[in-house]
Design an enzyme around this catalytic site. Sequence first.
Site, PDB file in Angstrom:
ATOM      1  N   SER A 132       0.979  -1.375  -0.041  1.00 22.48           N
ATOM      2  CA  SER A 132       0.281  -0.370  -0.039  1.00 22.48           C
ATOM      3  C   SER A 132       0.662   1.430  -0.040  1.00 22.48           C
ATOM      4  O   SER A 132       2.161   0.889   0.526  1.00 22.48           O
ATOM      5  CB  SER A 132      -1.048  -0.242   1.213  1.00 22.48           C
ATOM      6  OG  SER A 132      -1.398   1.184   1.301  1.00 22.48           O
ATOM      7  N   TYR A 162      -0.920  -0.014  10.251  1.00 18.91           N
ATOM      8  CA  TYR A 162      -1.406  -0.828   8.783  1.00 18.91           C
ATOM      9  C   TYR A 162      -0.510   0.360   8.152  1.00 18.91           C
ATOM     10  O   TYR A 162       0.293  -0.496   6.995  1.00 18.91           O
ATOM     11  CB  TYR A 162      -3.283   0.128   8.304  1.00 18.91           C
ATOM     12  CG  TYR A 162      -3.133  -0.491   6.710  1.00 18.91           C
ATOM     13  CD1 TYR A 162      -2.971  -1.362   6.558  1.00 18.91           C
ATOM     14  CD2 TYR A 162      -3.135   0.157   6.204  1.00 18.91           C
ATOM     15  CE1 TYR A 162      -3.739  -2.095   5.212  1.00 18.91           C
ATOM     16  CE2 TYR A 162      -3.051  -0.159   4.703  1.00 18.91           C
ATOM     17  CZ  TYR A 162      -4.033  -1.343   4.125  1.00 18.91           C
ATOM     18  OH  TYR A 162      -3.751  -1.651   2.842  1.00 18.91           O
TER      19      TYR A 162
HETATM   20  P1  NAP Z   1     -10.904  -7.608   2.191  1.00 17.89           P
HETATM   21  O1  NAP Z   1     -11.668  -7.081   1.198  1.00 17.89           O
HETATM   22  O2  NAP Z   1     -11.149  -7.195   3.510  1.00 17.89           O
HETATM   23  O3  NAP Z   1      -9.114  -9.208   1.746  1.00 17.89           O
HETATM   24  C1  NAP Z   1      -8.756  -9.210   2.360  1.00 17.89           C
HETATM   25  C2  NAP Z   1      -8.314 -11.226   1.883  1.00 17.89           C
HETATM   26  O4  NAP Z   1      -7.197 -11.511   3.545  1.00 17.89           O
HETATM   27  C3  NAP Z   1      -9.729 -12.275   2.594  1.00 17.89           C
HETATM   28  O5  NAP Z   1      -9.200 -12.784   1.348  1.00 17.89           O
HETATM   29  C4  NAP Z   1      -8.612 -12.438   4.056  1.00 17.89           C
HETATM   30  O6  NAP Z   1      -9.393 -13.641   4.024  1.00 17.89           O
HETATM   31  C5  NAP Z   1      -7.298 -12.678   3.508  1.00 17.89           C
HETATM   32  N1  NAP Z   1      -6.778 -12.536   4.635  1.00 17.89           N
HETATM   33  C6  NAP Z   1      -6.787 -11.638   6.386  1.00 17.89           C
HETATM   34  N2  NAP Z   1      -5.952 -12.855   7.141  1.00 17.89           N
HETATM   35  C7  NAP Z   1      -5.114 -13.724   6.416  1.00 17.89           C
HETATM   36  C8  NAP Z   1      -4.695 -14.970   7.082  1.00 17.89           C
HETATM   37  N3  NAP Z   1      -4.265 -14.832   7.882  1.00 17.89           N
HETATM   38  N4  NAP Z   1      -4.391 -15.627   5.938  1.00 17.89           N
HETATM   39  C9  NAP Z   1      -4.871 -16.200   5.100  1.00 17.89           C
HETATM   40  N5  NAP Z   1      -5.674 -14.292   4.591  1.00 17.89           N
HETATM   41  C10 NAP Z   1      -6.191 -13.785   5.314  1.00 17.89           C
HETATM   42  O7  NAP Z   1      -9.888  -6.842   1.424  1.00 17.89           O
HETATM   43  P2  NAP Z   1      -9.512  -5.607   0.265  1.00 17.89           P
HETATM   44  O8  NAP Z   1      -9.304  -4.728   0.056  1.00 17.89           O
HETATM   45  O9  NAP Z   1      -9.383  -7.350  -0.992  1.00 17.89           O
HETATM   46  O10 NAP Z   1      -6.918  -6.044   0.535  1.00 17.89           O
HETATM   47  C11 NAP Z   1      -6.797  -7.016  -0.316  1.00 17.89           C
HETATM   48  C12 NAP Z   1      -4.864  -6.709  -0.015  1.00 17.89           C
HETATM   49  O11 NAP Z   1      -5.176  -4.998  -0.653  1.00 17.89           O
HETATM   50  C13 NAP Z   1      -4.530  -6.159   1.528  1.00 17.89           C
HETATM   51  O12 NAP Z   1      -2.994  -6.640   1.357  1.00 17.89           O
HETATM   52  C14 NAP Z   1      -4.649  -4.602   1.635  1.00 17.89           C
HETATM   53  O13 NAP Z   1      -3.866  -4.056   2.403  1.00 17.89           O
HETATM   54  C15 NAP Z   1      -4.090  -4.667   0.007  1.00 17.89           C
HETATM   55  N6  NAP Z   1      -5.381  -2.686  -0.223  1.00 17.89           N
HETATM   56  C16 NAP Z   1      -5.590  -2.514  -0.338  1.00 17.89           C
HETATM   57  C17 NAP Z   1      -6.982  -1.438  -0.644  1.00 17.89           C
HETATM   58  C18 NAP Z   1      -8.230  -0.778  -1.018  1.00 17.89           C
HETATM   59  O14 NAP Z   1      -8.148  -0.012  -1.501  1.00 17.89           O
HETATM   60  N7  NAP Z   1      -8.905  -1.921  -1.181  1.00 17.89           N
HETATM   61  C19 NAP Z   1      -5.505  -0.538  -1.306  1.00 17.89           C
HETATM   62  C20 NAP Z   1      -3.993  -0.662  -1.293  1.00 17.89           C
HETATM   63  C21 NAP Z   1      -3.758  -1.589  -0.196  1.00 17.89           C
HETATM   64  P3  NAP Z   1     -10.581 -14.197   5.518  1.00 17.89           P
HETATM   65  O15 NAP Z   1     -12.111 -13.707   4.348  1.00 17.89           O
HETATM   66  O16 NAP Z   1     -10.433 -15.124   5.969  1.00 17.89           O
HETATM   67  O17 NAP Z   1     -11.064 -12.401   6.256  1.00 17.89           O
END
Ligand code: NAP
Length: 228
Positions: free
Chosen positions: A129, A152
């Site tokens: 990020s 974070y």
């Molecule tokens: P999300 O919808 O909350 O999805 C997060 C995923 O990570 C879920 O599948 C969750 O599984 C999994 N997870 C969490 N802890 C875990 C663990 N211990 N072992 C395995 N899986 C785990 O979030 P997202 O927005 O798609 O985020 C995906 C990535 O993008 C993250 O690294 C986030 O920091 C990054 N990111 C997102 C944004 C944004 O705007 N959305 C911006 C910058 C970076 P469960 O269903 O089991 O909880």
Amino acid sequence: MDIALVTGANRGIGFETARILRELGHLVYLGARDAERGRQAAARIGARFVQLDVTDDGSVARAFAQIADVDGRLDILVNNAGVQEFGTVDGPLALRGFDTNAVGVVRVTEAALPLLRRSSSPRIVTVSSSAGSFWAVTNPDRPEYNLTNAVYAASKAAATMLTLQYAKANPGMQINAIEPGYTATDMTAAFGGGRPVADAARAVVRLATAGPDGPTGTLRDESGELGW
Ligand code: NAP
């Protein structure tokens, strides 16, 4: 056809990344910590489910033993699993954040490297990020300047640094960190807005499937390199 593993792929950007990689004809291991949710997600896109909790050394070891037994190599690793917690900041919250977002990258990458070394074109994309970019958070013209989630941001700074160090240590591989763009997922639901998850996933997939001239050792978004 590449063999790819996406962590945290049962929903959000990870699921879309796995879906698009499948659409492109790759063999995809969909990693998820919850077997039920993971199996269902994998079945929807014709991926192979692999139980993988990035905070659990045993789970990571079993997941890679499974891939090694069946396929013997890995071409693409997407370190996507991540958490962002809100509320009272204390030691346990910080430990959870770093365990998933930073130590998780170490566990999974270390386990993946032997299989990636058997690939003719190994690539790692860490979904980090720009909230963890010192350049972005100190630049008043950037939206990250106003972000205040210290745990974070710090855990993502660590994820980016780990990715850079892995790139330096493995010059034969393409290893990059990506800022996927502010995206509408469960993680951002409380704030609202965000671009469609498929747009973020396409940026991840483009990097994960870059040709031999693709970058390595960078933090980038879909427009190009970002400052550290
Ligand atoms: P999300 O919808 O909350 O999805 C997060 C995923 O990570 C879920 O599948 C969750 O599984 C999994 N997870 C969490 N802890 C875990 C663990 N211990 N072992 C395995 N899986 C785990 O979030 P997202 O927005 O798609 O985020 C995906 C990535 O993008 C993250 O690294 C986030 O920091 C990054 N990111 C997102 C944004 C944004 O705007 N959305 C911006 C910058 C970076 P469960 O269903 O089991 O909880």
